[in-house]
Write an enzyme that holds these catalytic residues in place. Structure first.
Site, PDB file in Angstrom:
ATOM      1  N   ASN A  13       0.843  -1.196   0.000  1.00  0.00           N
ATOM      2  CA  ASN A  13       0.000   0.000   0.000  1.00  0.00           C
ATOM      3  C   ASN A  13       0.875   1.241   0.000  1.00  0.00           C
ATOM      4  O   ASN A  13       2.090   1.145   0.116  1.00  0.00           O
ATOM      5  CB  ASN A  13      -0.951  -0.017   1.197  1.00  0.00           C
ATOM      6  CG  ASN A  13      -0.206  -0.066   2.511  1.00  0.00           C
ATOM      7  OD1 ASN A  13       0.705   0.716   2.733  1.00  0.00           O
ATOM      8  ND2 ASN A  13      -0.577  -0.972   3.388  1.00  0.00           N
ATOM      9  N   CYS A  14       0.262   2.400  -0.119  1.00  0.00           N
ATOM     10  CA  CYS A  14       1.020   3.634  -0.341  1.00  0.00           C
ATOM     11  C   CYS A  14       0.714   4.714   0.687  1.00  0.00           C
ATOM     12  O   CYS A  14       0.888   5.888   0.414  1.00  0.00           O
ATOM     13  CB  CYS A  14       0.745   4.152  -1.752  1.00  0.00           C
ATOM     14  SG  CYS A  14       1.250   3.015  -3.058  1.00  0.00           S
ATOM     15  N   GLY A  15       0.248   4.319   1.856  1.00  0.00           N
ATOM     16  CA  GLY A  15       0.055   5.301   2.905  1.00  0.00           C
ATOM     17  C   GLY A  15      -1.261   6.027   2.871  1.00  0.00           C
ATOM     18  O   GLY A  15      -1.383   7.101   3.444  1.00  0.00           O
ATOM     19  N   ASN A 241      -1.225   9.931  -3.217  1.00  0.00           N
ATOM     20  CA  ASN A 241       0.103   9.356  -3.108  1.00  0.00           C
ATOM     21  C   ASN A 241       0.725   9.307  -4.492  1.00  0.00           C
ATOM     22  O   ASN A 241       0.062   8.924  -5.457  1.00  0.00           O
ATOM     23  CB  ASN A 241       0.058   7.942  -2.531  1.00  0.00           C
ATOM     24  CG  ASN A 241       1.426   7.278  -2.610  1.00  0.00           C
ATOM     25  OD1 ASN A 241       1.712   6.550  -3.541  1.00  0.00           O
ATOM     26  ND2 ASN A 241       2.275   7.558  -1.645  1.00  0.00           N
TER      27      ASN A 241
END
Length: 354
Positions: A13-15, A241
């Site tokens: 995932n990317c935050g 993101n």
């Protein structure tokens, strides 16, 4: 038991993330679960050597009406059926904060609104690191009542106009003032703290009456801007993101085109120009552009597809009507291009786009 889950589809995932009840029913459990999910994203964010200072995190949610009415009642803040709440960062200098409050109130009254009152947001600074604490703004909420004849869409449009006018005047002498959100539909809690500390920093988030039907959350790791309270995400509509590689061109085109775009929905377009910030993060400018398009009358799905269209040019199998759609709007808006993942909401709908 056989389910649809397949670990082969797992990706890093990317935050950032989005959670929503598809039936639209608000609950505190959704807020709690979103914060829990946000706390799992710490590895995607920047953390200072003190172990307490983050690059920014936050949660954007549909307006928690029950909670807001409960906290306003003891403060004698009388809310009408249709009202907005603003989350505002103010200078710690009381004279500057007072001038900012007065200017914002003046512009809201000029739009025909009633300012019901201000509330100091409870915070716990024990979770703040040395640097975030040194630049910590005053955090207050402003409550605004709408006249009876306004619907929520028009209400938010005029709130946008008032906010833009106030910002352009205040920012000349005050670089701390920032309206995080000012909306009848959503509210955002954010700051330079670590995700698991967000509900300790904002005790409001622990209130069982603080309920939402959708939440967008984000843990920031910026490579091109210094940490600031106002640059923590989410912004007013989205969390992003990635990297907008075309950001300088996007900003310049937004400035140039702002004098060609017009709408009968905004009486004086000079009130809201310039549309986007020429400084700060690329995500901030993208959010600025999205809110400008929404204020001009577009719905959130159309506006986002103008900003981030599919790579349609070489798709031979694309539907002719869809190709025509992209061709037409490409004459009015260039892509905000780059590797990007976005979650967004206007308080009614939630969506994601890549």
């Amino acid at each position: 038991m056989k389910t649809l889950y397949d670990k082969n589809f797992d990706k890093d995932n990317c935050g950032f993330g989005l959670m929503a009840h598809m039936d639209g029913v608000a609950s505190h459990n959704l807020v709690h679960t979103s914060i829990l999910a946000l706390s799992r994203l710490t590895h995607r964010g920047a953390v200072a050597a003190d172990g307490k200072s983050g690059d920014g995190c936050g949660i954007l949610m549909s307006k928690p009406d029950e909670h807001l009415r409960n906290v306003c009642s003891p403060a004698a803040i009388n809310l009408k059926e249709l009202y907005a709440v603003g989350m505002v960062f103010l200078s710690t200098d009381e004279k500057m904060a007072s001038r900012a409050r007065h200017r914002l109130e003046t512009e809201l009254v000029a739009e025909g609104f009633e300012v019901a009152g201000w509330r100091t947001v409870p915070i716990d600074t024990d979770v703040c690191g040395e640097y975030p604490l040194s630049i910590l703004p005053r955090i207050e909420q402003i409550f605004v009542n709408a006249p009876q004849h306004l619907d929520p869409v028009r209400f938010d449009r005029h709130l946008y106009v008032a906010r833009r006018r106030a910002k352009k005047i205040i920012e000349k002498k005050d670089d701390v003032f920032h309206v995080v959100t000012l909306s009848s539909q959503v509210i955002c809690y954010k700051g330079l703290v670590l995700p698991h500390n967000l509900p300790q920093f904002y005790p409001d988030l622990n209130d069982e009456n603080l309920k939402s039907s959708l939440c967008i959350f984000h843990q920031r790791f910026s490579t091109n801007t210094w940490p600031e309270w106002k640059l923590a995400q989410p912004f007013r509509y989205l969390a992003h993101n990635g990297e907008i590689n075309t950001i300088q061109g996007n900003r310049n085109w937004a400035q140039a085109r702002s004098h060609k775009f017009d709408t009968d929905l905004i009486h004086n377009m000079d009130d809201v120009r310039p549309w986007v910030s020429m400084t700060g993060s690329d995500s901030l400018s993208l959010d600025n552009m999205l809110e400008a398009l929404l204020a001009g009358g577009m719905d959130i799905f159309l506006a986002m597809r103008l900003l981030i269209p599919r790579a349609w040019q070489n798709m031979k199998s694309i539907d002719p009507d869809l190709r025509a759609f992209y061709e037409y709007y490409s004459m009015h808006m260039e892509p905000w291009d780059g590797p990007a993942g976005i979650v967004l909401t206007d308080g009614r709908y939630a969506a994601c786009v890549m």
